[in-house]
Write a protein that holds these residues in place. Structure first.
Motif, PDB file in Angstrom:
ATOM      1  N   TRP A  48      -2.645  -3.717   4.848  1.00 21.14           N
ATOM      2  CA  TRP A  48      -3.078  -2.883   3.718  1.00 21.14           C
ATOM      3  C   TRP A  48      -2.882  -3.624   2.405  1.00 21.14           C
ATOM      4  CZ3 TRP A  48      -0.507  -0.310  -0.408  1.00 21.14           C
ATOM      5  CH2 TRP A  48      -1.263   0.674  -1.056  1.00 21.14           C
ATOM      6  N   TYR A  49      -1.749  -4.279   2.251  1.00 19.56           N
ATOM      7  CA  TYR A  49      -1.462  -5.041   1.028  1.00 19.56           C
ATOM      8  C   TYR A  49      -2.417  -6.219   0.866  1.00 19.56           C
ATOM      9  CZ  TYR A  49       2.874  -2.401   0.500  1.00 19.56           C
ATOM     10  OH  TYR A  49       3.790  -1.396   0.337  1.00 19.56           O
ATOM     11  N   SER A  50      -2.658  -6.923   1.975  1.00 18.94           N
ATOM     12  CA  SER A  50      -3.514  -8.114   1.874  1.00 18.94           C
ATOM     13  C   SER A  50      -4.964  -7.729   1.598  1.00 18.94           C
ATOM     14  CB  SER A  50      -3.415  -8.952   3.150  1.00 18.94           C
ATOM     15  OG  SER A  50      -3.899  -8.237   4.265  1.00 18.94           O
ATOM     16  N   TYR A  51      -5.446  -6.628   2.181  1.00 13.68           N
ATOM     17  CA  TYR A  51      -6.843  -6.235   1.985  1.00 13.68           C
ATOM     18  C   TYR A  51      -7.114  -5.859   0.533  1.00 13.68           C
ATOM     19  CZ  TYR A  51     -11.376  -4.027   2.568  1.00 13.68           C
ATOM     20  OH  TYR A  51     -12.713  -3.712   2.450  1.00 13.68           O
ATOM     21  N   PHE A  52      -6.185  -5.140  -0.072  1.00 14.51           N
ATOM     22  CA  PHE A  52      -6.377  -4.683  -1.451  1.00 14.51           C
ATOM     23  C   PHE A  52      -5.735  -5.625  -2.473  1.00 14.51           C
ATOM     24  CE2 PHE A  52      -6.787  -0.533   0.833  1.00 14.51           C
ATOM     25  CZ  PHE A  52      -8.112  -0.294   0.485  1.00 14.51           C
ATOM     26  N   HIS A  53      -5.282  -6.778  -2.004  1.00 14.45           N
ATOM     27  CA  HIS A  53      -4.693  -7.813  -2.885  1.00 14.45           C
ATOM     28  C   HIS A  53      -3.523  -7.250  -3.681  1.00 14.45           C
ATOM     29  CE1 HIS A  53      -8.202 -10.140  -1.785  1.00 14.45           C
ATOM     30  NE2 HIS A  53      -8.991  -9.200  -2.279  1.00 14.45           N
ATOM     31  N   LEU A  54      -2.648  -6.564  -2.979  1.00 15.29           N
ATOM     32  CA  LEU A  54      -1.449  -5.997  -3.592  1.00 15.29           C
ATOM     33  C   LEU A  54      -0.230  -6.803  -3.165  1.00 15.29           C
ATOM     34  CD1 LEU A  54      -2.226  -2.233  -2.899  1.00 15.29           C
ATOM     35  CD2 LEU A  54      -2.594  -3.486  -5.035  1.00 15.29           C
ATOM     36  N   SER A  55       0.816  -6.685  -3.940  1.00 16.27           N
ATOM     37  CA  SER A  55       2.030  -7.440  -3.655  1.00 16.27           C
ATOM     38  C   SER A  55       3.170  -6.508  -3.265  1.00 16.27           C
ATOM     39  CB  SER A  55       2.451  -8.259  -4.881  1.00 16.27           C
ATOM     40  OG  SER A  55       3.694  -8.878  -4.645  1.00 16.27           O
ATOM     41  N   SER A  56       3.867  -6.866  -2.175  1.00 19.26           N
ATOM     42  CA  SER A  56       5.055  -6.119  -1.772  1.00 19.26           C
ATOM     43  C   SER A  56       6.330  -6.882  -2.128  1.00 19.26           C
ATOM     44  CB  SER A  56       5.015  -5.848  -0.263  1.00 19.26           C
ATOM     45  OG  SER A  56       4.933  -7.068   0.462  1.00 19.26           O
ATOM     46  N   ASP A  57       6.159  -7.960  -2.872  1.00 21.58           N
ATOM     47  CA  ASP A  57       7.278  -8.811  -3.276  1.00 21.58           C
ATOM     48  C   ASP A  57       7.735  -8.419  -4.686  1.00 21.58           C
ATOM     49  OD1 ASP A  57       9.080 -10.772  -3.916  1.00 21.58           O
ATOM     50  OD2 ASP A  57       7.718 -12.463  -3.619  1.00 21.58           O
ATOM     51  N   SER A  58       8.966  -7.951  -4.803  1.00 22.98           N
ATOM     52  CA  SER A  58       9.456  -7.459  -6.089  1.00 22.98           C
ATOM     53  C   SER A  58       9.553  -8.557  -7.145  1.00 22.98           C
ATOM     54  CB  SER A  58      10.823  -6.798  -5.912  1.00 22.98           C
ATOM     55  OG  SER A  58      11.757  -7.714  -5.386  1.00 22.98           O
ATOM     56  N   THR A  59       9.493  -9.820  -6.731  1.00 20.00           N
ATOM     57  CA  THR A  59       9.542 -10.922  -7.701  1.00 20.00           C
ATOM     58  C   THR A  59       8.160 -11.321  -8.196  1.00 20.00           C
ATOM     59  OG1 THR A  59       9.455 -12.629  -5.964  1.00 20.00           O
ATOM     60  CG2 THR A  59      11.631 -11.803  -6.593  1.00 20.00           C
ATOM     61  N   ASP A  60       7.127 -10.744  -7.603  1.00 20.57           N
ATOM     62  CA  ASP A  60       5.745 -11.073  -7.970  1.00 20.57           C
ATOM     63  C   ASP A  60       5.345 -10.273  -9.207  1.00 20.57           C
ATOM     64  OD1 ASP A  60       2.764 -10.911  -7.978  1.00 20.57           O
ATOM     65  OD2 ASP A  60       2.977 -12.103  -6.149  1.00 20.57           O
ATOM     66  N   PRO A  61       4.620 -10.903 -10.161  1.00 15.50           N
ATOM     67  CA  PRO A  61       4.172 -10.179 -11.366  1.00 15.50           C
ATOM     68  C   PRO A  61       3.284  -8.968 -11.046  1.00 15.50           C
ATOM     69  CG  PRO A  61       3.956 -12.544 -11.673  1.00 15.50           C
ATOM     70  CD  PRO A  61       4.301 -12.338 -10.234  1.00 15.50           C
ATOM     71  N   GLY A  62       2.568  -9.033  -9.915  1.00 13.14           N
ATOM     72  CA  GLY A  62       1.682  -7.923  -9.556  1.00 13.14           C
ATOM     73  C   GLY A  62       2.389  -6.769  -8.876  1.00 13.14           C
ATOM     74  N   THR A  64       4.495  -4.579 -10.078  1.00 19.43           N
ATOM     75  CA  THR A  64       4.475  -3.356 -10.891  1.00 19.43           C
ATOM     76  C   THR A  64       3.180  -2.583 -10.685  1.00 19.43           C
ATOM     77  OG1 THR A  64       5.867  -4.411 -12.565  1.00 19.43           O
ATOM     78  CG2 THR A  64       4.647  -2.440 -13.230  1.00 19.43           C
ATOM     79  N   SER A  65       2.072  -3.315 -10.630  1.00 21.30           N
ATOM     80  CA  SER A  65       0.778  -2.673 -10.390  1.00 21.30           C
ATOM     81  C   SER A  65       0.747  -2.004  -9.018  1.00 21.30           C
ATOM     82  CB  SER A  65      -0.337  -3.719 -10.489  1.00 21.30           C
ATOM     83  OG  SER A  65      -1.587  -3.145 -10.186  1.00 21.30           O
ATOM     84  N   THR A  66       1.332  -2.659  -8.031  1.00 20.37           N
ATOM     85  CA  THR A  66       1.395  -2.087  -6.688  1.00 20.37           C
ATOM     86  C   THR A  66       2.174  -0.785  -6.687  1.00 20.37           C
ATOM     87  OG1 THR A  66       1.285  -4.285  -5.671  1.00 20.37           O
ATOM     88  CG2 THR A  66       2.154  -2.490  -4.314  1.00 20.37           C
ATOM     89  N   LYS A  67       3.308  -0.757  -7.394  1.00 18.90           N
ATOM     90  CA  LYS A  67       4.123   0.454  -7.450  1.00 18.90           C
ATOM     91  C   LYS A  67       3.363   1.610  -8.108  1.00 18.90           C
ATOM     92  CE  LYS A  67       6.539  -0.631  -5.014  1.00 18.90           C
ATOM     93  NZ  LYS A  67       7.173  -0.005  -3.845  1.00 18.90           N
ATOM     94  N   MET A  73      -1.016   7.231  -5.067  1.00 15.96           N
ATOM     95  CA  MET A  73      -1.289   7.735  -3.716  1.00 15.96           C
ATOM     96  C   MET A  73      -0.594   9.061  -3.476  1.00 15.96           C
ATOM     97  SD  MET A  73      -0.795   4.307  -1.403  1.00 15.96           S
ATOM     98  CE  MET A  73      -0.491   5.255   0.069  1.00 15.96           C
ATOM     99  N   ASN A  74       0.678   9.104  -3.802  1.00 14.33           N
ATOM    100  CA  ASN A  74       1.464  10.314  -3.569  1.00 14.33           C
ATOM    101  C   ASN A  74       1.139  11.403  -4.586  1.00 14.33           C
ATOM    102  OD1 ASN A  74       2.943   9.237  -1.373  1.00 14.33           O
ATOM    103  ND2 ASN A  74       4.230   8.096  -2.797  1.00 14.33           N
ATOM    104  N   ASN A 120     -12.258  -0.249  -1.466  1.00 13.27           N
ATOM    105  CA  ASN A 120     -11.506  -0.588  -2.685  1.00 13.27           C
ATOM    106  C   ASN A 120     -10.443   0.480  -2.893  1.00 13.27           C
ATOM    107  OD1 ASN A 120     -12.769   1.611  -4.254  1.00 13.27           O
ATOM    108  ND2 ASN A 120     -14.594   0.321  -4.187  1.00 13.27           N
ATOM    109  N   ILE A 121      -9.520   0.204  -3.773  1.00 16.01           N
ATOM    110  CA  ILE A 121      -8.376   1.101  -3.926  1.00 16.01           C
ATOM    111  C   ILE A 121      -8.783   2.434  -4.546  1.00 16.01           C
ATOM    112  CG2 ILE A 121      -7.588   0.409  -6.239  1.00 16.01           C
ATOM    113  CD1 ILE A 121      -5.408   0.937  -3.075  1.00 16.01           C
TER     114      ILE A 121
END
Length: 209
Positions: A48-62, A64-67, A73-74, A120-121
């Protein structure tokens, strides 16, 4: 009251028709439990993360956008549920219980289909809102419908099946997501669990007549 009349008043026999009716309506309970819970497994699927180009790594600049997307979603699901609850308060009387099922079931199918087929998201989030709208209707409607069709002496047992099957939906979503995590097909990994939520309201729609 005579002993005979007392025994008659406490008669808890359940006809096959009553049982079949309540269990058929429990597909709406299953829809709620599964739809509510399934995205908790989506958030654990790398595909899911890779398809929508999201980051699950808290050190990645992106990250915050993922969160923010996860929050949306919720939030959108809960917003949909809120409007669904308002709608069902009106429609149960204005349209009737059965016709309200004819509204909620297709909405639940549509929401699941959009999420499972999202490209798309934004499309994914729209599907999540529609799914919330559908289950907001169902979670109110199902126990009302069950209570009104159950024999008074057995009403507690029959209507409690709503809660039992609702929790079965939670468990089914968790195990489905867990199983799909091991798929080597990253798209199947997250799309199938989301698409599976269409099955329960489809069964409810077929059985409604």
């Amino acid at each position: 009251m005579t002993a005979h009349n007392g025994a008659k008043a406490l008669d808890t026999r359940i006809s096959p028709y009553n049982l079949a009716l309540v269990l058929a309506l429990c597909l709406g309970s299953l829809t709620y439990g599964y739809t509510f819970s399934i995205t908790s497994t989506t958030l654990g699927q790398p595909g899911w993360y890779s398809y929508f180009h999201l980051s699950s790594d808290s050190t990645d600049p992106g990250y915050t956008s993922t969160k923010r997307i996860e929050g949306a979603m919720n939030g959108l699901f809960c917003a949909g549920g809120f409007f669904g609850c308002i709608f069902v308060a009106w429609s149960c009387n204005a349209l009737g219980r059965k016709r309200t099922l004819y509204v909620a079931s297709p909405l639940a199918i549509l929401g699941g289909a959009i999420q499972g087929g999202a490209v798309n998201i934004a499309m994914f989030l729209v599907g999540r809102f529609i799914g919330g709208l559908a289950v907001g209707i169902l979670v109110v409607l199902i126990p009302i419908f069950q209570a009104e069709t159950a024999p008074p002496a057995a009403r507690g047992f029959l209507v409690s099946q709503h809660g039992v099957v609702l929790v079965v939906g939670y468990s089914l979503a968790a195990w489905t997501g867990f199983a799909c995590f091991f798929s080597k097909n990253l798209n199947f990994q997250w799309r199938y669990p989301l698409a599976q939520q269409c099955l329960w309201p489809l069964g409810l729609l077929v059985l409604t007549p």
